[in-house]
Design an enzyme around this catalytic site. Structure first.
Site, PDB file in Angstrom:
ATOM      1  N   ALA A 157       0.794  -1.218   0.000  1.00 61.21           N
ATOM      2  CA  ALA A 157       0.000   0.000   0.000  1.00 61.21           C
ATOM      3  C   ALA A 157       0.830   1.272   0.000  1.00 61.21           C
ATOM      4  O   ALA A 157       0.281   2.363  -0.132  1.00 61.21           O
ATOM      5  CB  ALA A 157      -0.935  -0.009   1.204  1.00 61.21           C
ATOM      6  N   SER A 158       2.151   1.153   0.143  1.00 61.40           N
ATOM      7  CA  SER A 158       2.986   2.353   0.083  1.00 61.40           C
ATOM      8  C   SER A 158       4.084   2.266  -0.976  1.00 61.40           C
ATOM      9  O   SER A 158       4.677   3.278  -1.332  1.00 61.40           O
ATOM     10  CB  SER A 158       3.626   2.637   1.451  1.00 61.40           C
ATOM     11  OG  SER A 158       4.351   1.520   1.917  1.00 61.40           O
ATOM     12  N   GLY A 205       6.078  -0.548  -4.235  1.00 52.52           N
ATOM     13  CA  GLY A 205       6.138  -1.837  -4.923  1.00 52.52           C
ATOM     14  C   GLY A 205       7.557  -2.177  -5.312  1.00 52.52           C
ATOM     15  O   GLY A 205       8.472  -1.350  -5.235  1.00 52.52           O
ATOM     16  N   ASP A 258      -1.077 -10.189  -0.594  1.00 51.86           N
ATOM     17  CA  ASP A 258       0.326 -10.225  -0.181  1.00 51.86           C
ATOM     18  C   ASP A 258       0.525 -10.974   1.131  1.00 51.86           C
ATOM     19  O   ASP A 258       1.569 -11.609   1.344  1.00 51.86           O
ATOM     20  CB  ASP A 258       0.936  -8.823  -0.121  1.00 51.86           C
ATOM     21  CG  ASP A 258       0.113  -7.817   0.670  1.00 51.86           C
ATOM     22  OD1 ASP A 258      -0.837  -8.209   1.368  1.00 51.86           O
ATOM     23  OD2 ASP A 258       0.422  -6.611   0.574  1.00 51.86           O
ATOM     24  N   THR A 259      -0.480 -10.958   2.011  1.00 49.25           N
ATOM     25  CA  THR A 259      -0.334 -11.711   3.259  1.00 49.25           C
ATOM     26  C   THR A 259      -0.297 -13.210   2.998  1.00 49.25           C
ATOM     27  O   THR A 259       0.426 -13.950   3.675  1.00 49.25           O
ATOM     28  CB  THR A 259      -1.470 -11.378   4.238  1.00 49.25           C
ATOM     29  OG1 THR A 259      -1.548  -9.969   4.395  1.00 49.25           O
ATOM     30  CG2 THR A 259      -1.232 -12.017   5.591  1.00 49.25           C
ATOM     31  N   THR A 287       2.926  -2.049   6.181  1.00 49.57           N
ATOM     32  CA  THR A 287       2.013  -0.934   6.415  1.00 49.57           C
ATOM     33  C   THR A 287       0.954  -1.334   7.434  1.00 49.57           C
ATOM     34  O   THR A 287       0.612  -0.581   8.339  1.00 49.57           O
ATOM     35  CB  THR A 287       1.363  -0.507   5.089  1.00 49.57           C
ATOM     36  OG1 THR A 287       2.379  -0.139   4.165  1.00 49.57           O
ATOM     37  CG2 THR A 287       0.432   0.664   5.301  1.00 49.57           C
ATOM     38  N   GLN A 337       5.331   5.476   9.634  1.00 49.97           N
ATOM     39  CA  GLN A 337       5.578   6.090   8.327  1.00 49.97           C
ATOM     40  C   GLN A 337       4.945   7.475   8.252  1.00 49.97           C
ATOM     41  O   GLN A 337       5.552   8.430   7.753  1.00 49.97           O
ATOM     42  CB  GLN A 337       5.013   5.189   7.218  1.00 49.97           C
ATOM     43  CG  GLN A 337       5.777   3.893   7.020  1.00 49.97           C
ATOM     44  CD  GLN A 337       4.976   2.868   6.222  1.00 49.97           C
ATOM     45  OE1 GLN A 337       3.807   3.075   5.913  1.00 49.97           O
ATOM     46  NE2 GLN A 337       5.612   1.754   5.900  1.00 49.97           N
TER      47      GLN A 337
END
Length: 462
Positions: A13-14, A16, A232-233, A254, A299
């Protein structure tokens, strides 16, 4: 021995990355090829994802990899969950996908629950309540101007795979985060779709990890695109280097995903009351977990402080005495971007704690709070399942943080094994490699292979 090459496209989410996964016998390693930002963009009054940007950066990285490694065998894509785009009948994206952090779906939660009660939803989908889950976002979209033109609802990693292959499918592990999958049958829930007035034709058919989605000609010679755990998890849990069944995991980026791997879902009233989720993993395993606040908190603070050196900040935080204030890292007030230090200070003040006055004190508050939340979540997961947690595997970006790992071991009272940092990309690569005959067959064998190939750090509780 021949080195076989697989491309992992891993987008959070932040940010790639495109990684080259190198598999040589029992050895697996990663080579970074291209990293890029994934900023939220405000468009038409909403926070959205720039899918065209992600597509360009993905292709940029894949072209670099293919030039360096023309023997590239396959490409796998994983991203964050729940968000989607609407395609028209011609397969064109109607608008950039709205981001879960926009908060647009929260006002439709009560409408959904008036149609299907929360306990009925949990009995079918097994999911924890999150106000941005796909089914709530769809309720918001149904009130929008684009809904009548929508022919397909496609999750973000499947949108990227579609742009490479031209084939529309929905990968199973990510489908399980939408709230529309029956966690027992592993199929779209016809009952929920009917009651929520979501036409089944909008949802592409399901596809399991390890399936060749199609081929892409974007790199010159055709290269297969192989479905992996596209949430992704799900890929990160494959990348947990566990050598025992009695493990808990924390995938810390994130967000933090904290839980256990089980053979079947836990759909008890107690599990629902504790707000645990049952998401499908690779090979049909169940990821029994909770979404817990993550590095987003830090972050956002760093951004507000004009990005000071993180190592120096954490060293100063580690030098502070224990026993400082803690916050609820799952507080909905901490989901959106913007002035995180002030919101954390307000959360401490509301909890009658001592407000941290310096960046180091605030960073220590965040890390203390995360460690405590991890320990409490795993303790509750063990209680709900009757499982014993003998070791915690902390993977992802948070595994770099010695302070977070040490405090988690102390709070949980069991050892923490830190690493690999790139567990998600490794899980992505291993599923591809197995599908193409280059890796072991069972998850346990894959994890043992990974444990032998990884440099890990172990923190004993004190």
């Amino acid at each position: 021995m021949t080195t076989r090459v697989f491309a992992a496209v891993d987008i959070g989410a932040s940010g790639g990355r495109v990684m080259a996964g190198l598999v040589e016998g029992a050895s697996v390693s990663l080579r970074p090829v291209h990293r890029f930002a994934n900023p939220l963009v405000e468009t038409a009054g909403s926070l959205r994802w720039d899918l065209d940007h992600l597509h360009r950066e993905m292709l940029n990285g894949l072209h670099q990899l293919a030039r360096a490694c023309p023997e590239l065998e396959s490409i796998g894509i994983d991203t964050w969950a729940v968000d989607f785009g609407l395609l028209d009948a011609a397969g064109e994206l109607l608008a950039p996908p709205v981001a879960y952090r926009d908060g647009h779906a929260a006002e439709f939660v009560d409408d959904v629950h008036a149609t299907v009660r929360p306990e009925e939803l949990f009995a079918v989908n097994g999911l924890q309540f999150l106000p941005f889950t796909t089914l709530y976002q769809l309720a918001a979209q149904r009130r929008g101007s684009l809904w009548d033109r929508a022919a397909h609802v496609v999750l973000v990693p499947d949108l990227l795979a579609y742009r490479l292959t031209g084939r529309l499918r929905t990968e199973l592990t990510n489908a399980s985060t939408t709230g529309l999958l029956d966690v027992r049958t592993r199929q779209w829930s016809e009952e929920l779709l009917r009651r929520l007035d979501i036409p089944r034709r909008l949802l592409p058919d399901l596809e399991a990890p390890g399936t060749v989605r199609g081929v892409t000609h974007a790199l010159g010679p055709p290269v297969p695109v192989t479905t992996v755990g596209s949430h992704d998890t799900a890929s990160a849990v494959v990348g947990v280097p566990a050598t025992t069944d009695s493990f808990g995991y924390v995938s810390c980026g994130t967000w933090s995903l904290v839980g256990l791997e089980l053979p079947a879902p836990v759909l008890t009233p107690d599990a629902r009351a504790a707000n645990f989720t049952n998401e499908i993993g690779v090979d049909g395993r169940v990821r029994f977990l909770r979404n817990v606040g993550g590095l987003w908190l830090l972050q956002e603070c760093l951004r507000e402080w004009n990005n000071p050196d993180l190592d120096d900040l954490l060293a100063a935080a580690a030098a502070l005495p224990p026993g400082g204030p803690v916050i609820d890292v799952d507080d909905p007030a901490l989901i959106a971007p913007g002035n995180m230090p002030a919101r954390i200070a307000a959360a401490v003040r509301d909890g009658d704690g001592r407000v941290p006055r310096t960046p180091a004190a605030l960073a220590r508050c965040i890390v203390d709070s995360l460690a405590l939340a991890y320990a409490q979540t795993l303790r509750r997961a063990a209680d709900l399942t009757g499982r014993q947690v003998e070791v915690i595997h902390l993977v992802g970006g948070g595994s770099r943080g010695e302070l977070l790992c040490r405090l988690t071991a102390n709070a949980a009272g069991v050892p923490v094994v830190a690493g690999p940092v790139e567990a998600t990309a490794l899980g992505n690569v291993l599923v591809q490699a197995r599908a193409h005959g280059a890796a072991q067959t069972t998850l346990e064998d894959l994890r043992e292979q990974l444990a032998r190939a990884s440099t890990l750090r172990r923190y004993e509780p004190s």
